[in-house]
Design a protein around this motif. Structure first.
Motif, short mmCIF file in Angstrom:
data_model
loop_
_atom_site.label_atom_id
_atom_site.label_comp_id
_atom_site.label_asym_id
_atom_site.label_seq_id
_atom_site.Cartn_x
_atom_site.Cartn_y
_atom_site.Cartn_z
N THR A 59 34.96 -12.68 -21.03
CA THR A 59 36.24 -12.63 -21.77
C THR A 59 35.96 -14.16 -22.54
OG1 THR A 59 37.72 -11.29 -20.47
CG2 THR A 59 38.60 -12.81 -22.04
N ALA A 60 35.73 -15.26 -21.77
CA ALA A 60 35.61 -16.48 -22.48
C ALA A 60 34.53 -16.52 -23.73
CB ALA A 60 35.39 -17.58 -21.48
N ILE A 61 33.52 -15.89 -23.21
CA ILE A 61 32.50 -15.92 -24.30
C ILE A 61 32.79 -14.88 -25.55
CG2 ILE A 61 30.28 -14.89 -24.66
CD1 ILE A 61 29.77 -15.57 -21.64
N ALA A 62 33.61 -13.80 -25.41
CA ALA A 62 33.88 -12.73 -26.50
C ALA A 62 34.81 -13.66 -27.22
CB ALA A 62 34.39 -11.59 -25.98
N VAL A 63 35.88 -14.13 -26.49
CA VAL A 63 36.98 -15.12 -27.41
C VAL A 63 36.45 -16.14 -28.24
CG1 VAL A 63 39.10 -16.40 -27.30
CG2 VAL A 63 38.75 -14.37 -25.83
N SER A 64 35.15 -16.79 -27.56
CA SER A 64 34.76 -17.70 -28.53
C SER A 64 34.04 -17.34 -29.62
CB SER A 64 33.60 -18.51 -27.73
OG SER A 64 32.43 -17.66 -27.68
N GLY A 65 33.48 -15.82 -29.81
CA GLY A 65 33.17 -15.39 -31.09
C GLY A 65 34.12 -14.96 -31.80
N LEU A 66 35.31 -14.34 -31.44
CA LEU A 66 36.55 -14.06 -32.52
C LEU A 66 37.20 -15.39 -32.83
CD1 LEU A 66 37.84 -11.18 -30.37
CD2 LEU A 66 36.71 -11.14 -32.62
N ARG A 67 37.23 -16.40 -32.02
CA ARG A 67 38.26 -17.57 -32.48
C ARG A 67 37.50 -18.85 -32.71
NH1 ARG A 67 40.84 -13.56 -33.22
NH2 ARG A 67 42.66 -12.79 -32.07
N SER A 68 36.32 -19.01 -32.65
CA SER A 68 35.81 -20.58 -32.41
C SER A 68 35.95 -21.07 -34.20
CB SER A 68 34.09 -20.30 -32.26
OG SER A 68 33.29 -19.35 -32.86
N ASP A 69 35.95 -20.06 -35.00
CA ASP A 69 36.12 -20.71 -36.48
C ASP A 69 37.31 -21.51 -36.59
OD1 ASP A 69 33.95 -19.51 -37.21
OD2 ASP A 69 34.68 -17.69 -38.48
N PHE A 70 38.33 -21.35 -35.60
CA PHE A 70 39.55 -22.31 -35.70
C PHE A 70 39.28 -23.61 -34.99
CE2 PHE A 70 41.83 -17.80 -35.63
CZ PHE A 70 42.39 -18.19 -36.75
N GLY A 71 38.29 -23.77 -34.67
CA GLY A 71 37.87 -25.04 -33.94
C GLY A 71 37.95 -25.11 -32.30
#
Length: 474
Positions: free
Chosen positions: A320-332
């Motif tokens: 889940t942590a890896i997937a969330v990084s793909g969806l939200r990492s553009d926010f910083g």
């Protein structure tokens, strides 16, 4: 006389054990009762943020549909950002059909209460060995203090968030637990639980590959075929009329492009968020590395054999942590530290703690010295003290923010009812918290006029009359 003395000693022993068990249960229940007591004070029948579009907007549209088929299809196809919140939408529709209106306090209570079965589920995962009940309960004490606290206050008492994040965790871990059972009935229930996990939030899909590995490990090939077929059916329902270009980070970007935006720093910070302030993502990332190192030790230690439910639940959180990084990492990377995500970090701490403490107090060991036994219990005592301190500090900070959010939400609705200007950020100790000020600047506490007026005109929601009650003080 000897018989009388033996009976007296036996009665005294049972009384002492009963007293000790009552104390243990009291220590476990204390944070749970405090947690729900604080939530009860701040749970109000007022929409907040995404509740306007996610609840009021959905129900207003749903109430105008004519046939049962149209209503069902609306539940199955409605989408909120990247997610289809089918489980939550079904609850909204059910409440409206039964009572004729939406009550946000009741919906919040339903979502918050799902932490109780999650707590018992984790305990069931913990009871796989032959440990005596009294020791098992004693070692489980830190779990309630870590799980039931307000560090992740922002997903609580807010139906769109509460009924997405808590159910998906509960049903995902329940599915994993059931798949590790040998009974065919448990497997059948796991398929239902899988569908509920996916209908709660998209990361419920991560249980599918985890489930395949579990069934392969136990060589249950016939069940694996049924699992793949059922997963394909659930996936087809979820993808029916799914909008791939509904990314919250970049609206024009396809959800599938998140694979190109995976961020190790973001994922590690997400996993270690529990110990960091809201801008200390580097510290959280370091803690995330340590937690992953312990997870690797669990793999080397063959936890997937000794306690597969615990091991694969850890895997689910890391995926889940890896997937969330793909969806939200553009926010910083600092966005990985937001309050609503920290329940995943807390759960990872809990699961790894249960692995570590189980290893430390493993059963079947040869008799040991009193010194070694004292060292083990001293280590456990230190962990328990840390868990209690963590709970108290988190509740102190989280309740302050939750109280401020409730007051500002009430004030915002009161100003809307009076036609007054929206809340503006102002200096002062009550609103000095940077999270509160940032939310004020973003207009989070200002009611969404369109959805609110539409819901009132359709009689799907009746807000409290704060003009009559008096404007809340802040």
């Amino acid at each position: 006389m000897k018989c009388i003395d033996v009976n007296l000693h036996a009665d005294a022993g049972r009384s002492q054990v009963t007293k000790r068990n009552c104390i243990l249960m009291g220590v476990i229940l204390a944070p749970i009762l405090a947690f729900y007591g604080m939530l009860a004070r701040e749970t109000v029948n007022i929409p907040f943020l995404d509740d306007y579009s996610g609840v009021l907007g959905f129900i207003s549209k749903w109430s105008l549909l004519g046939t049962g088929r149209e209503k069902l299809m609306n539940i199955l196809t409605s989408q909120h950002n990247e997610y289809k919140l089918i489980f939550a939408d079904a609850l909204y529709a059910f409440q409206y059909r039964i009572f004729g209106h939406i009550n946000f306090a009741v919906l919040s209570i339903i979502g918050n209460s799902l932490l109780i079965p999650l707590f018992f589920l984790i305990y069931r995962m913990w009871t796989t060995d032959g440990r005596i009940i009294q020791q098992r309960v004693a070692l489980f004490v830190p779990v309630s203090w870590v799980l039931c606290q307000l560090q992740y206050y922002s997903l609580l008492s807010w139906p769109v968030s509460t009924l997405q994040n808590i159910p998906v965790i509960l049903f995902s871990l329940l599915t994993i637990y059931l798949l590790t059972r040998d009974r065919y009935g448990a497997f059948c229930i796991s398929l239902i639980s899988l569908s509920l996990a996916v209908s709660s939030s998209g990361n419920g899909f991560f249980v599918i590959p985890v489930g395949c590995i579990i069934l392969l490990q136990f060589r249950r090939l016939a069940r694996l075929t049924s699992w793949v077929a059922a997963s394909a059916a659930i996936l087809s329902v979820y993808l029916f009329k799914y909008n791939l270009h509904s990314s919250q980070a970049v609206p024009s970007r396809s959800v599938l492009s998140s694979f190109y935006h995976l961020s190790p720093i973001y994922a590690l910070s997400f996993l270690g968020a529990s110990v960091a302030k809201y801008d200390s993502y580097r510290l959280a990332a370091v803690v995330g590395i340590l937690l992953c190192a312990i997870a690797v030790c669990a793999f080397v230690d063959r936890l997937y054999i000794s306690n597969p439910a615990l091991f694969y639940s850890i895997c689910f959180i890391i995926i889940t942590a890896i997937a969330v990084s793909g969806l939200r990492s553009d926010f910083g990377p600092a966005q990985s530290l937001v309050s609503r995500y920290r329940i995943y970090s807390n759960l990872l701490f809990i699961l790894l703690y249960l692995y570590a403490i189980g290893r430390l107090f493993q059963t079947g060991r040869v008799p040991e010295s009193n010194h070694a036994r004292s060292i083990r219990w001293a280590a456990f005592s230190a962990m328990a003290v840390l868990a209690i301190g963590f709970n108290l500090a988190s509740n102190r900070a989280g309740f302050k923010l939750l109280r401020a959010r409730t007051q500002l939400t009430e004030t915002g609705l009161c100003r809307w009812q009076r036609g007054a200007p929206p809340i503006l950020p102002a200096p002062g100790p009550a609103v000095a918290d940077p999270v509160i000020q940032r939310q004020q600047l973003n207009g989070i506490y200002t009611p969404d006029d369109h959805y609110l007026r539409e819901a009132i005109s359709l009689h799907t929601y009746s807000p409290p009359d704060f003009c009559r009650l008096g404007e809340p003080e802040f």
